[in-house]
Design a protein around this motif. Structure first.
Motif, PDB file in Angstrom:
ATOM      1  N   ALA A 207       3.566 -12.544   5.548  1.00  0.00           N
ATOM      2  CA  ALA A 207       3.416 -11.753   4.319  1.00  0.00           C
ATOM      3  C   ALA A 207       3.940 -12.551   3.125  1.00  0.00           C
ATOM      4  O   ALA A 207       4.816 -13.409   3.283  1.00  0.00           O
ATOM      5  N   PRO A 208       3.406 -12.295   1.946  1.00  0.00           N
ATOM      6  CA  PRO A 208       3.900 -13.009   0.752  1.00  0.00           C
ATOM      7  C   PRO A 208       5.389 -12.736   0.532  1.00  0.00           C
ATOM      8  O   PRO A 208       5.913 -11.700   0.976  1.00  0.00           O
ATOM      9  N   ASN A 209       6.039 -13.640  -0.152  1.00  0.00           N
ATOM     10  CA  ASN A 209       7.474 -13.458  -0.413  1.00  0.00           C
ATOM     11  C   ASN A 209       7.759 -12.204  -1.237  1.00  0.00           C
ATOM     12  O   ASN A 209       8.863 -11.668  -1.201  1.00  0.00           O
ATOM     13  N   SER A 210       6.731 -11.742  -1.971  1.00  0.00           N
ATOM     14  CA  SER A 210       6.922 -10.553  -2.805  1.00  0.00           C
ATOM     15  C   SER A 210       6.817  -9.252  -2.009  1.00  0.00           C
ATOM     16  O   SER A 210       7.027  -8.169  -2.555  1.00  0.00           O
ATOM     17  N   ALA A 211       6.482  -9.347  -0.716  1.00  0.00           N
ATOM     18  CA  ALA A 211       6.300  -8.146   0.100  1.00  0.00           C
ATOM     19  C   ALA A 211       7.643  -7.498   0.418  1.00  0.00           C
ATOM     20  O   ALA A 211       8.699  -8.132   0.330  1.00  0.00           O
ATOM     21  N   SER A 212       7.575  -6.237   0.826  1.00  0.00           N
ATOM     22  CA  SER A 212       8.792  -5.529   1.229  1.00  0.00           C
ATOM     23  C   SER A 212       9.278  -6.075   2.572  1.00  0.00           C
ATOM     24  O   SER A 212       8.595  -6.866   3.217  1.00  0.00           O
ATOM     25  N   THR A 213      10.439  -5.626   3.008  1.00  0.00           N
ATOM     26  CA  THR A 213      10.985  -6.115   4.276  1.00  0.00           C
ATOM     27  C   THR A 213      10.150  -5.631   5.459  1.00  0.00           C
ATOM     28  O   THR A 213      10.198  -6.206   6.527  1.00  0.00           O
ATOM     29  N   GLU A 214       9.391  -4.533   5.258  1.00  0.00           N
ATOM     30  CA  GLU A 214       8.461  -4.050   6.285  1.00  0.00           C
ATOM     31  C   GLU A 214       7.055  -4.179   5.727  1.00  0.00           C
ATOM     32  O   GLU A 214       6.474  -3.203   5.233  1.00  0.00           O
ATOM     33  N   PRO A 215       6.459  -5.379   5.808  1.00  0.00           N
ATOM     34  CA  PRO A 215       5.151  -5.588   5.177  1.00  0.00           C
ATOM     35  C   PRO A 215       4.091  -4.643   5.761  1.00  0.00           C
ATOM     36  O   PRO A 215       4.087  -4.355   6.959  1.00  0.00           O
ATOM     37  N   THR A 216       3.194  -4.183   4.888  1.00  0.00           N
ATOM     38  CA  THR A 216       2.093  -3.329   5.317  1.00  0.00           C
ATOM     39  C   THR A 216       0.884  -4.191   5.658  1.00  0.00           C
ATOM     40  O   THR A 216       0.445  -5.012   4.842  1.00  0.00           O
ATOM     41  N   VAL A 217       0.361  -4.008   6.865  1.00  0.00           N
ATOM     42  CA  VAL A 217      -0.802  -4.757   7.355  1.00  0.00           C
ATOM     43  C   VAL A 217      -1.977  -3.792   7.450  1.00  0.00           C
ATOM     44  O   VAL A 217      -1.819  -2.633   7.855  1.00  0.00           O
ATOM     45  N   ALA A 218      -3.161  -4.246   7.072  1.00  0.00           N
ATOM     46  CA  ALA A 218      -4.386  -3.458   7.262  1.00  0.00           C
ATOM     47  C   ALA A 218      -5.460  -4.359   7.855  1.00  0.00           C
ATOM     48  O   ALA A 218      -5.441  -5.576   7.649  1.00  0.00           O
ATOM     49  N   LEU A 219      -6.374  -3.764   8.610  1.00  0.00           N
ATOM     50  CA  LEU A 219      -7.476  -4.526   9.191  1.00  0.00           C
ATOM     51  C   LEU A 219      -8.749  -4.164   8.436  1.00  0.00           C
ATOM     52  O   LEU A 219      -9.156  -3.002   8.399  1.00  0.00           O
ATOM     53  N   LEU A 220      -9.362  -5.167   7.817  1.00  0.00           N
ATOM     54  CA  LEU A 220     -10.558  -4.965   7.000  1.00  0.00           C
ATOM     55  C   LEU A 220     -11.809  -5.210   7.828  1.00  0.00           C
ATOM     56  O   LEU A 220     -12.021  -6.306   8.347  1.00  0.00           O
ATOM     57  N   THR A 221     -12.631  -4.172   7.964  1.00  0.00           N
ATOM     58  CA  THR A 221     -13.868  -4.256   8.751  1.00  0.00           C
ATOM     59  C   THR A 221     -15.079  -4.121   7.836  1.00  0.00           C
ATOM     60  O   THR A 221     -14.997  -3.442   6.804  1.00  0.00           O
ATOM     61  N   PRO A 222     -16.211  -4.748   8.207  1.00  0.00           N
ATOM     62  CA  PRO A 222     -17.438  -4.516   7.437  1.00  0.00           C
ATOM     63  C   PRO A 222     -17.985  -3.100   7.652  1.00  0.00           C
ATOM     64  O   PRO A 222     -18.842  -2.658   6.905  1.00  0.00           O
ATOM     65  N   GLY A 223     -17.510  -2.417   8.709  1.00  0.00           N
ATOM     66  CA  GLY A 223     -17.967  -1.047   8.940  1.00  0.00           C
ATOM     67  C   GLY A 223     -18.626  -0.864  10.289  1.00  0.00           C
ATOM     68  O   GLY A 223     -18.712  -1.784  11.105  1.00  0.00           O
ATOM     69  N   ILE A 224     -19.114   0.349  10.522  1.00  0.00           N
ATOM     70  CA  ILE A 224     -19.567   0.744  11.861  1.00  0.00           C
ATOM     71  C   ILE A 224     -20.811   0.002  12.319  1.00  0.00           C
ATOM     72  O   ILE A 224     -21.110  -0.021  13.507  1.00  0.00           O
ATOM     73  N   TYR A 225     -21.547  -0.623  11.394  1.00  0.00           N
ATOM     74  CA  TYR A 225     -22.778  -1.303  11.807  1.00  0.00           C
ATOM     75  C   TYR A 225     -22.543  -2.758  12.196  1.00  0.00           C
ATOM     76  O   TYR A 225     -23.469  -3.455  12.592  1.00  0.00           O
ATOM     77  N   ASN A 226     -21.305  -3.218  12.083  1.00  0.00           N
ATOM     78  CA  ASN A 226     -21.012  -4.591  12.490  1.00  0.00           C
ATOM     79  C   ASN A 226     -20.989  -4.694  14.008  1.00  0.00           C
ATOM     80  O   ASN A 226     -20.564  -3.768  14.705  1.00  0.00           O
TER      81      ASN A 226
END
Length: 472
Positions: A207-226
């Motif tokens: 995570a970037p140095n500017s992130a909190s101590t508990e960085p938030t992660v998300a998974l980016l998908t193109p969507g259901i048709y991928n």
């Protein structure tokens, strides 16, 4: 083509050490019992809904990847060498990617032709001089490996953009444990189920140095048709992170936020399964509805980590692959532990002349191809197919490389007529965090189910097996 190495029976027909317990178990198990459990495994996969889509196949948009219930087994000693080689290779890949977007020492040293980088359609000028968080470019690598004898593993290709298949590795293990507890009890097998924890730990660490101590992660998908949507939702669930599409994210003041029922929440790390071209319509393709407007500006401001980094496609390039032994030597001052398959670069006139004269003996691949598409397997192709490929090579030599037709090793596999050897490869998954590189002990073994076939890709009719690493 040489006779394939049999991973169970070895070169002289003696059962190899790692397979001895499996061999005993097979001799005690009636064929109809094996067939019954194979059918059970198929029903479980259907119930779970593990499918993949085949683009352009209107008749069967969603398919089940065939699963073979006979595990592939490697000894702890074999794995230790493979693991060391994989870590070495990924270290070199990360150093190479940083260099070509910064100082370019390897180009100045003349070790790689400049035009192979700068005229490459997957080279991203937007990444020039951009410092990515903690200098990690390839956070998740899928390195395709084959073997041709008892001692040597060869890397077939590097997948450094958005490698897929890890969900099958995890589900294969779960189903084997459920259906074959008796076989498991006879072995000490290294676990793979902590892969999601290892992946989440690696992602949070970058995570970037500017992130909190508990960085938030998300998974980016193109969507259901991928085609890999099942894997995207599966991994988000296992990681305990949000599965988001481009429309779920918004950029404000170079920070990325996720829309939630409680308002906007900052996102620090995006495990993206969307290709470079589509991640930000303001920077890349303006017609993309899959990306996030302004995502690249947040990335360039160092406010978000993208895993894998933008521009890693250069490391997937099969012509660049041919320079990997030199890349390892250049950055690490070490000899490569894992071998490269000998490769002819059709962009070079002498290599092209050789390839054109030996098309019926070689495998020819598109430099940017994947999924087993757009390739020629000379010994298995008709004269008409070979001639059509010859014309294509003469028109676009830069777009192809060629390799000898390797006799991929075989493993025992359930077929309609009983157990039989089938060719396999292996995709181990290598995770690069801020301070270390880890490899889950195993990976995805893909198996060519058709007799004599060397094409293991699921899109071309291949199946998968559970991969057991013995705890010696």
């Amino acid at each position: 083509m040489a006779v394939a190495f049999d991973e169970m029976n070895g070169g002289n027909g003696d059962i190899r050490q790692a397979y001895q317990e499996l061999s005993r178990w097979l001799s005690e198990t009636p064929p109809d019992a094996l067939e019954y459990r194979r059918h059970e495994a198929e029903l479980l996969f259907r119930r779970i809904g593990i499918t993949f889509a085949v683009y352009g196949d209107a008749a069967a948009q969603e398919r089940l990847i065939p699963f073979d219930v006979i595990p592939r087994i490697l000894s702890g000693k074999e794995w230790a060498r493979l693991e060391t080689g994989l870590k070495q290779r990924v270290r070199a890949l990360n150093l190479f990617l940083r260099d070509i977007y910064h100082e370019r020492d390897i180009l100045r040293a003349g070790r790689i032709p400049e035009d192979l980088i700068f005229q490459n359609p997957v080279f991203r000028p937007e990444m020039n001089q951009l410092d990515v968080p903690h200098n990690v470019y390839v956070h998740i690598a899928g390195i395709d490996v084959v073997r041709i004898d008892a001692d040597d593993f060869y890397v077939l290709e590097d997948n450094a953009r958005t490698p897929s298949g890890v969900s099958y590795m995890l589900e294969n293990r779960e189903i084997m444990m459920r259906l074959f507890p008796d076989l498991f009890a006879r072995h000490r097998i290294a676990p793979v189920e902590d892969y999601p924890d290892a992946l989440l730990s690696a992602l949070r660490s970058v995570a970037p140095n500017s992130a909190s101590t508990e960085p938030t992660v998300a998974l980016l998908t193109p969507g259901i048709y991928n085609s890999a949507y099942f894997e995207h939702s599966f991994l988000a669930d296992k990681l305990g992170v949000e599965l988001v599409e481009g429309r779920d994210l918004v950029v404000r003041n170079d920070e990325v936020f996720m829309r939630t029922t409680e308002g906007l929440k900052r996102v620090d790390v995006i495990y993206r399964r969307v290709d470079d071209d589509f991640i930000d319509p303001l920077t890349f393709r303006p017609d993309s509805a899959l990306g996030v407007p302004g995502l690249m500006s947040a990335y360039m401001a160092g406010k978000v980590t993208l895993a894998n980094a933008v521009g890693t496609g250069i490391a997937d390039d099969k012509a660049v692959y041919s320079y990997m032994p030199d890349i390892v030597r250049f950055y690490l001052d070490e000899e490569p532990i894992l071998k490269n398959v000998p490769t002819w670069r059709c962009r070079e006139p002498a290599d092209l002349a050789y390839v054109l004269d030996h098309l019926d003996e070689l495998v020819v691949k598109e430099v940017h191809g994947s999924g087993g598409y757009g390739m020629l397997i000379g010994p298995a192709s008709s004269k008409a197919t070979i001639e059509a490929f010859r014309d294509k090579l003469k028109r676009e030599p830069d777009g192809f490389i060629a390799q000898p037709t390797l006799a991929l090793s075989t493993c025992p596999t359930c077929t309609a007529s009983g157990l039989a050897p089938r060719h396999v490869d292996l995709r181990p998954f290598v995770l690069s965090g801020r301070d270390d590189i880890t490899v889950v002990p195993g990976g995805l073994t893909r198996v060519a189910l058709q007799e004599g076939s060397l094409v293991v890709n699921s899109s071309q009719g291949g199946g998968t097996k559970d991969t057991w690493i013995l705890d010696d």
